[in-house]
Write an enzyme that holds these catalytic residues in place. Sequence first.
Site, PDB file in Angstrom:
ATOM      1  N   VAL A   1       0.831  -1.193   0.000  1.00  0.00           N
ATOM      2  CA  VAL A   1       0.000   0.000   0.000  1.00  0.00           C
ATOM      3  C   VAL A   1       0.871   1.251   0.000  1.00  0.00           C
ATOM      4  CG1 VAL A   1      -1.728   1.305   1.281  1.00  0.00           C
ATOM      5  CG2 VAL A   1      -1.891  -1.184   1.170  1.00  0.00           C
TER       6      VAL A   1
ATOM      7  N   GLN B   1      -3.009  -5.222  -8.489  1.00  0.00           N
ATOM      8  CA  GLN B   1      -3.764  -5.882  -7.425  1.00  0.00           C
ATOM      9  C   GLN B   1      -4.925  -5.026  -6.929  1.00  0.00           C
ATOM     10  OE1 GLN B   1      -2.692  -6.361  -3.141  1.00  0.00           O
ATOM     11  NE2 GLN B   1      -2.383  -8.514  -3.673  1.00  0.00           N
TER      12      GLN B   1
ATOM     13  N   CYS C   1      -4.499  -9.179   3.029  1.00  0.00           N
ATOM     14  CA  CYS C   1      -4.305  -8.015   3.891  1.00  0.00           C
ATOM     15  C   CYS C   1      -4.893  -8.276   5.280  1.00  0.00           C
ATOM     16  CB  CYS C   1      -4.941  -6.771   3.279  1.00  0.00           C
ATOM     17  SG  CYS C   1      -4.626  -5.268   4.243  1.00  0.00           S
TER      18      CYS C   1
ATOM     19  N   LYS D   1      -3.548 -13.730  -4.110  1.00  0.00           N
ATOM     20  CA  LYS D   1      -2.582 -13.759  -3.003  1.00  0.00           C
ATOM     21  C   LYS D   1      -3.334 -14.055  -1.713  1.00  0.00           C
ATOM     22  CE  LYS D   1       1.293 -11.128  -1.037  1.00  0.00           C
ATOM     23  NZ  LYS D   1       0.951 -10.983   0.382  1.00  0.00           N
TER      24      LYS D   1
ATOM     25  N   ASN E   1       5.975 -16.250  -0.110  1.00  0.00           N
ATOM     26  CA  ASN E   1       6.112 -14.919   0.485  1.00  0.00           C
ATOM     27  C   ASN E   1       6.320 -15.060   1.991  1.00  0.00           C
ATOM     28  OD1 ASN E   1       3.876 -12.095   1.045  1.00  0.00           O
ATOM     29  ND2 ASN E   1       6.075 -12.103   0.887  1.00  0.00           N
TER      30      ASN E   1
ATOM     31  N   ASN F   1       9.673 -14.251   5.285  1.00  0.00           N
ATOM     32  CA  ASN F   1      11.000 -14.586   5.831  1.00  0.00           C
ATOM     33  C   ASN F   1      12.163 -14.243   4.900  1.00  0.00           C
ATOM     34  OD1 ASN F   1       9.443 -15.680   7.858  1.00  0.00           O
ATOM     35  ND2 ASN F   1      10.000 -17.808   7.462  1.00  0.00           N
TER      36      ASN F   1
ATOM     37  N   ALA G   1       8.487  -8.198   0.405  1.00  0.00           N
ATOM     38  CA  ALA G   1       7.761  -6.964   0.727  1.00  0.00           C
ATOM     39  C   ALA G   1       8.688  -6.050   1.523  1.00  0.00           C
ATOM     40  CB  ALA G   1       6.495  -7.291   1.501  1.00  0.00           C
ATOM     41  N   GLU G   2       8.714  -6.209   2.849  1.00  0.00           N
ATOM     42  CA  GLU G   2       9.541  -5.333   3.674  1.00  0.00           C
ATOM     43  C   GLU G   2      11.023  -5.477   3.357  1.00  0.00           C
ATOM     44  OE1 GLU G   2       8.714  -5.517   7.814  1.00  0.00           O
ATOM     45  OE2 GLU G   2       6.937  -4.247   7.622  1.00  0.00           O
TER      46      GLU G   2
END
Length: 431
Positions: free
Chosen positions: A55, A110, A139, A178, A239, A241, A263-264
């Site tokens: 986001v 998405q 989410c 997802k 997705n 780790n 992601a992060e």
Amino acid sequence: MLKSILASTRWNSISKASSVIAMEQQQQTITKQKLSGYDFFRSIGSPKHIVAPMVDQSEHAWRILSRRYNSHLCFTPMFHARLFSDPDNGHKYRKEQWSTDNEDRPLVVQFCANDPQILLRAAKLVENDCDAVDLNLGCPQHIARKGKYGSYLQDEWDLIKEMVSLLHRELTIPVTVKIRVFPTLERTLEYAKMIEAAGAQVLTVHGRLREQKGHNTGLADWDKIKAVKEALKIPVIANGNILYYEDVQRCLEHTGCDGVMSAEGNLYNPAIFTPRDMPPAVWEMAQEYLDICKTNPTRVSVMKAHLFKLLQPSLPVHTDLRTELAKAGSLDTLISIVDRLKERLQKDQEEIGEEELNGAPDENGIRKYGHWRCQPYFRPTLPADHGKAKGEQRKREQEEAVKAQPVTALAGENDHVDKKQRQNGEEAACC
């Protein structure tokens, strides 16, 4: 006799022309035929390194930066299908949130949604500008629970089937999905198979439960992801780790998945998919990103959120620049802050050195780097009372400080800045 010959010749010409037209139409049909499963996955290069939908964070400028560092496939931020396709105000939402170009491929757009027709309406607006449309069922944030989308649709299987199958039937491009996992493997596998049967052509599995978020993020379950991969016939993306480049290959080997999504890990180090002896300096990534933003207009709030993550290791050391970053309101100001931080960090690097900060892992597998290098962020563990005692103590200290200050200083700027810093620096973006 002559008329007969001419008629025959004309008929043969018409027949040949008709055959050519029929062949061309058949070829167009074949060309336009929607690819599925592994045929689709191969058509976009069989991507192994994938940037997650985040986001306000996987916007066009960030995707450009990520692709420069070995990201094979990018997802857009999660868009709200109703707001995106609203007949009256959708154009405003799209102008603010959605942009791309011919170089921004392969690309998956998405959406979050809970209404099949609204989802289709939104997907139709982008089907000519991307390679697939993804449905967000992962989410876990409070706003998703309030809006009844994302992982809070996990138990609405009939609705999920309807949304996926409708996109599968009506779009000219594939639909992907997802998800997050369930507490039990059996339920997770049943869920994944249902989504595949509904028409999903690729499935991304975030190996965490819906409840695993924020300070309770914990570890993703690679074993469940592996089981899903073994149970399905379509490509599966793992997705969770992914902290360092080495984790990508470990994940692929453990799960057997077709690709790995970050992601992060990508937000704190956009070069995470690139093998390097040492991660890049934070100012290198920050300057390159801001250079991209010069020609790809990006909201200041989005740029600031990226900088808080990229510069996260160094901002606790140079707190005055952290305060300036929180207040910044323009691209030029952000560039100035990063330039000044670069000068300081280069001096820090020269004085401290990297003999001991060389990335050697500790007993927990966490690599030690200097505060001038990109590195993952680890959320602190909450105390048993979930931080309530510390919060109450902070409140008492603030009240005492207020009593001791003149009336004109009651609404100090720094209180607002600190709050904003926490919001920008710690808010999770992945969906």
